[in-house]
Design a protein around this motif. Structure first.
Motif, PDB file in Angstrom:
ATOM      1  N   MET A 147       0.850  -1.322   0.095  1.00 58.33           N
ATOM      2  CA  MET A 147       0.014  -0.015  -0.103  1.00 58.33           C
ATOM      3  C   MET A 147       0.888   1.303   0.174  1.00 58.33           C
ATOM      4  SD  MET A 147      -2.616   1.403   2.865  1.00 58.33           S
ATOM      5  CE  MET A 147      -1.303   1.708   4.014  1.00 58.33           C
ATOM      6  N   ILE A 148       2.046   1.131   0.848  1.00 55.58           N
ATOM      7  CA  ILE A 148       2.672   2.460   1.047  1.00 55.58           C
ATOM      8  C   ILE A 148       3.474   2.629  -0.315  1.00 55.58           C
ATOM      9  CG2 ILE A 148       4.669   3.428   2.032  1.00 55.58           C
ATOM     10  CD1 ILE A 148       2.197   3.384   3.709  1.00 55.58           C
ATOM     11  N   LEU A 149       4.166   1.602  -0.970  1.00 53.12           N
ATOM     12  CA  LEU A 149       4.966   1.691  -2.176  1.00 53.12           C
ATOM     13  C   LEU A 149       3.715   1.998  -3.483  1.00 53.12           C
ATOM     14  CD1 LEU A 149       7.589   1.285  -3.670  1.00 53.12           C
ATOM     15  CD2 LEU A 149       6.958  -0.984  -4.028  1.00 53.12           C
ATOM     16  N   SER A 150       2.784   1.643  -3.494  1.00 58.56           N
ATOM     17  CA  SER A 150       1.643   2.129  -4.312  1.00 58.56           C
ATOM     18  C   SER A 150       1.482   3.500  -4.470  1.00 58.56           C
ATOM     19  CB  SER A 150       0.362   1.337  -4.433  1.00 58.56           C
ATOM     20  OG  SER A 150       0.655  -0.257  -4.594  1.00 58.56           O
ATOM     21  N   LYS A 151       1.322   4.207  -2.930  1.00 57.50           N
ATOM     22  CA  LYS A 151       1.145   5.409  -2.882  1.00 57.50           C
ATOM     23  C   LYS A 151       2.488   6.232  -3.518  1.00 57.50           C
ATOM     24  CE  LYS A 151      -2.501   5.242   0.581  1.00 57.50           C
ATOM     25  NZ  LYS A 151      -3.101   5.787   1.713  1.00 57.50           N
ATOM     26  N   ILE A 152       3.443   5.722  -3.441  1.00 61.48           N
ATOM     27  CA  ILE A 152       4.873   6.588  -3.762  1.00 61.48           C
ATOM     28  C   ILE A 152       4.737   6.472  -5.125  1.00 61.48           C
ATOM     29  CG2 ILE A 152       7.320   6.451  -3.747  1.00 61.48           C
ATOM     30  CD1 ILE A 152       6.737   5.428  -0.776  1.00 61.48           C
ATOM     31  N   LEU A 153       4.538   5.246  -5.832  1.00 64.02           N
ATOM     32  CA  LEU A 153       4.670   5.095  -6.956  1.00 64.02           C
ATOM     33  C   LEU A 153       3.965   5.817  -8.011  1.00 64.02           C
ATOM     34  CD1 LEU A 153       5.792   1.474  -7.357  1.00 64.02           C
ATOM     35  CD2 LEU A 153       7.297   3.496  -7.718  1.00 64.02           C
ATOM     36  N   LYS A 154       2.666   5.953  -7.405  1.00 64.03           N
ATOM     37  CA  LYS A 154       1.725   6.809  -8.174  1.00 64.03           C
ATOM     38  C   LYS A 154       2.041   8.141  -8.683  1.00 64.03           C
ATOM     39  CE  LYS A 154      -1.414   8.930  -4.830  1.00 64.03           C
ATOM     40  NZ  LYS A 154      -2.664   8.845  -4.220  1.00 64.03           N
ATOM     41  N   HIS A 155       3.034   8.927  -8.123  1.00 63.28           N
ATOM     42  CA  HIS A 155       3.550   9.908  -8.322  1.00 63.28           C
ATOM     43  C   HIS A 155       4.708  10.099  -9.382  1.00 63.28           C
ATOM     44  CE1 HIS A 155       1.422  11.965  -5.024  1.00 63.28           C
ATOM     45  NE2 HIS A 155       1.947  11.054  -4.164  1.00 63.28           N
ATOM     46  N   PHE A 156       5.106   8.796  -9.756  1.00 61.88           N
ATOM     47  CA  PHE A 156       5.853   8.541 -10.872  1.00 61.88           C
ATOM     48  C   PHE A 156       5.538   8.118 -12.207  1.00 61.88           C
ATOM     49  CE2 PHE A 156       8.240   8.471  -6.925  1.00 61.88           C
ATOM     50  CZ  PHE A 156       9.279   9.393  -7.086  1.00 61.88           C
ATOM     51  N   GLU A 157       3.962   8.520 -12.090  1.00 61.19           N
ATOM     52  CA  GLU A 157       3.298   7.967 -13.490  1.00 61.19           C
ATOM     53  C   GLU A 157       3.953   8.705 -14.696  1.00 61.19           C
ATOM     54  OE1 GLU A 157       1.586   5.660 -13.715  1.00 61.19           O
ATOM     55  OE2 GLU A 157       1.202   5.224 -11.575  1.00 61.19           O
ATOM     56  N   PRO A 158       4.121   8.262 -15.947  1.00 64.96           N
ATOM     57  CA  PRO A 158       3.394   7.289 -16.266  1.00 64.96           C
ATOM     58  C   PRO A 158       4.270   5.911 -16.446  1.00 64.96           C
ATOM     59  CG  PRO A 158       4.263   8.537 -18.160  1.00 64.96           C
ATOM     60  CD  PRO A 158       4.674   9.215 -17.048  1.00 64.96           C
ATOM     61  N   ILE A 159       5.034   5.796 -15.433  1.00 70.61           N
ATOM     62  CA  ILE A 159       6.075   4.682 -15.491  1.00 70.61           C
ATOM     63  C   ILE A 159       5.045   3.567 -15.018  1.00 70.61           C
ATOM     64  CG2 ILE A 159       7.827   3.596 -14.245  1.00 70.61           C
ATOM     65  CD1 ILE A 159       9.108   6.411 -13.781  1.00 70.61           C
ATOM     66  N   LYS A 160       4.573   2.833 -15.906  1.00 74.34           N
ATOM     67  CA  LYS A 160       3.565   1.569 -15.663  1.00 74.34           C
ATOM     68  C   LYS A 160       4.037   0.156 -16.035  1.00 74.34           C
ATOM     69  CE  LYS A 160      -0.538   3.126 -14.658  1.00 74.34           C
ATOM     70  NZ  LYS A 160      -1.131   3.012 -13.084  1.00 74.34           N
ATOM     71  N   SER A 161       5.236   0.063 -16.345  1.00 79.68           N
ATOM     72  CA  SER A 161       6.006  -0.990 -16.646  1.00 79.68           C
ATOM     73  C   SER A 161       6.267  -2.109 -15.518  1.00 79.68           C
ATOM     74  CB  SER A 161       7.023  -0.902 -17.705  1.00 79.68           C
ATOM     75  OG  SER A 161       8.173  -0.193 -16.880  1.00 79.68           O
ATOM     76  N   TYR A 162       5.534  -2.129 -14.532  1.00 78.01           N
ATOM     77  CA  TYR A 162       5.790  -2.876 -13.272  1.00 78.01           C
ATOM     78  C   TYR A 162       4.355  -3.375 -12.962  1.00 78.01           C
ATOM     79  CZ  TYR A 162       4.368   1.566 -10.911  1.00 78.01           C
ATOM     80  OH  TYR A 162       3.615   2.281 -10.296  1.00 78.01           O
ATOM     81  N   LYS A 163       4.639  -4.511 -12.213  1.00 79.30           N
ATOM     82  CA  LYS A 163       3.557  -5.175 -11.236  1.00 79.30           C
ATOM     83  C   LYS A 163       3.849  -5.388  -9.881  1.00 79.30           C
ATOM     84  CE  LYS A 163       1.010  -9.439 -11.182  1.00 79.30           C
ATOM     85  NZ  LYS A 163       1.042 -10.880 -11.611  1.00 79.30           N
ATOM     86  N   ILE A 164       3.079  -5.218  -8.857  1.00 76.32           N
ATOM     87  CA  ILE A 164       3.572  -4.945  -7.599  1.00 76.32           C
ATOM     88  C   ILE A 164       2.667  -6.095  -6.690  1.00 76.32           C
ATOM     89  CG2 ILE A 164       3.704  -3.720  -5.149  1.00 76.32           C
ATOM     90  CD1 ILE A 164       3.610  -1.094  -6.687  1.00 76.32           C
ATOM     91  N   GLU A 165       3.464  -6.992  -6.047  1.00 77.61           N
ATOM     92  CA  GLU A 165       2.569  -8.267  -5.508  1.00 77.61           C
ATOM     93  C   GLU A 165       3.324  -8.039  -3.965  1.00 77.61           C
ATOM     94  OE1 GLU A 165       3.367 -12.117  -7.127  1.00 77.61           O
ATOM     95  OE2 GLU A 165       2.468 -11.385  -8.948  1.00 77.61           O
ATOM     96  N   SER A 166       2.250  -8.433  -2.911  1.00 79.39           N
ATOM     97  CA  SER A 166       2.842  -8.619  -1.593  1.00 79.39           C
ATOM     98  C   SER A 166       2.878 -10.098  -1.414  1.00 79.39           C
ATOM     99  CB  SER A 166       1.872  -7.859  -0.764  1.00 79.39           C
ATOM    100  OG  SER A 166       0.667  -8.590  -0.729  1.00 79.39           O
ATOM    101  N   ALA A 167       3.448 -10.332  -0.509  1.00 84.33           N
ATOM    102  CA  ALA A 167       3.884 -11.595   0.163  1.00 84.33           C
ATOM    103  C   ALA A 167       3.435 -11.716   1.662  1.00 84.33           C
ATOM    104  CB  ALA A 167       5.319 -12.160   0.029  1.00 84.33           C
ATOM    105  N   GLU A 168       3.568 -12.937   1.999  1.00 86.95           N
ATOM    106  CA  GLU A 168       3.100 -13.128   3.580  1.00 86.95           C
ATOM    107  C   GLU A 168       4.501 -13.021   4.385  1.00 86.95           C
ATOM    108  OE1 GLU A 168       0.092 -12.785   4.357  1.00 86.95           O
ATOM    109  OE2 GLU A 168      -0.578 -12.385   2.425  1.00 86.95           O
TER     110      GLU A 168
END
Length: 78
Positions: free
Chosen positions: A15-36
């Protein structure tokens, strides 16, 4: 298509990383996954690497002791 897989240790990290990365659009060539957790994140990273994917593994050290941090980094790199 996603060029890079970003793996975090947990959902809060994602969640934190997604909020940070949204400010770096249009860099969309990534997929974020969380683990347990740490071990699961390492396992996911190894799986993607075996498929020749680019992987960015984001973990925390769970320590402030420099030698422990260096050991963890060395373990991850191996």
């Amino acid at each position: 298509m996603n060029n890079t897989i970003i793996i975090t240790e947990g959902k809060f990290d994602l969640m934190i990383l997604s909020k940070i990365l949204k400010h770096f659009e249009p860099i969309k060539s990534y997929k974020i996954e969380s683990a347990e957790g740490y071990s699961s994140a390492l396992s996911k990273a190894k799986s993607y690497l075996s498929l020749n994917k680019k992987v960015l593994l984001i973990t925390d050290s769970d320590s402030i002791i420099e030698t422990e941090i260096k050991e963890r980094i060395q373990f991850i790199n191996s």
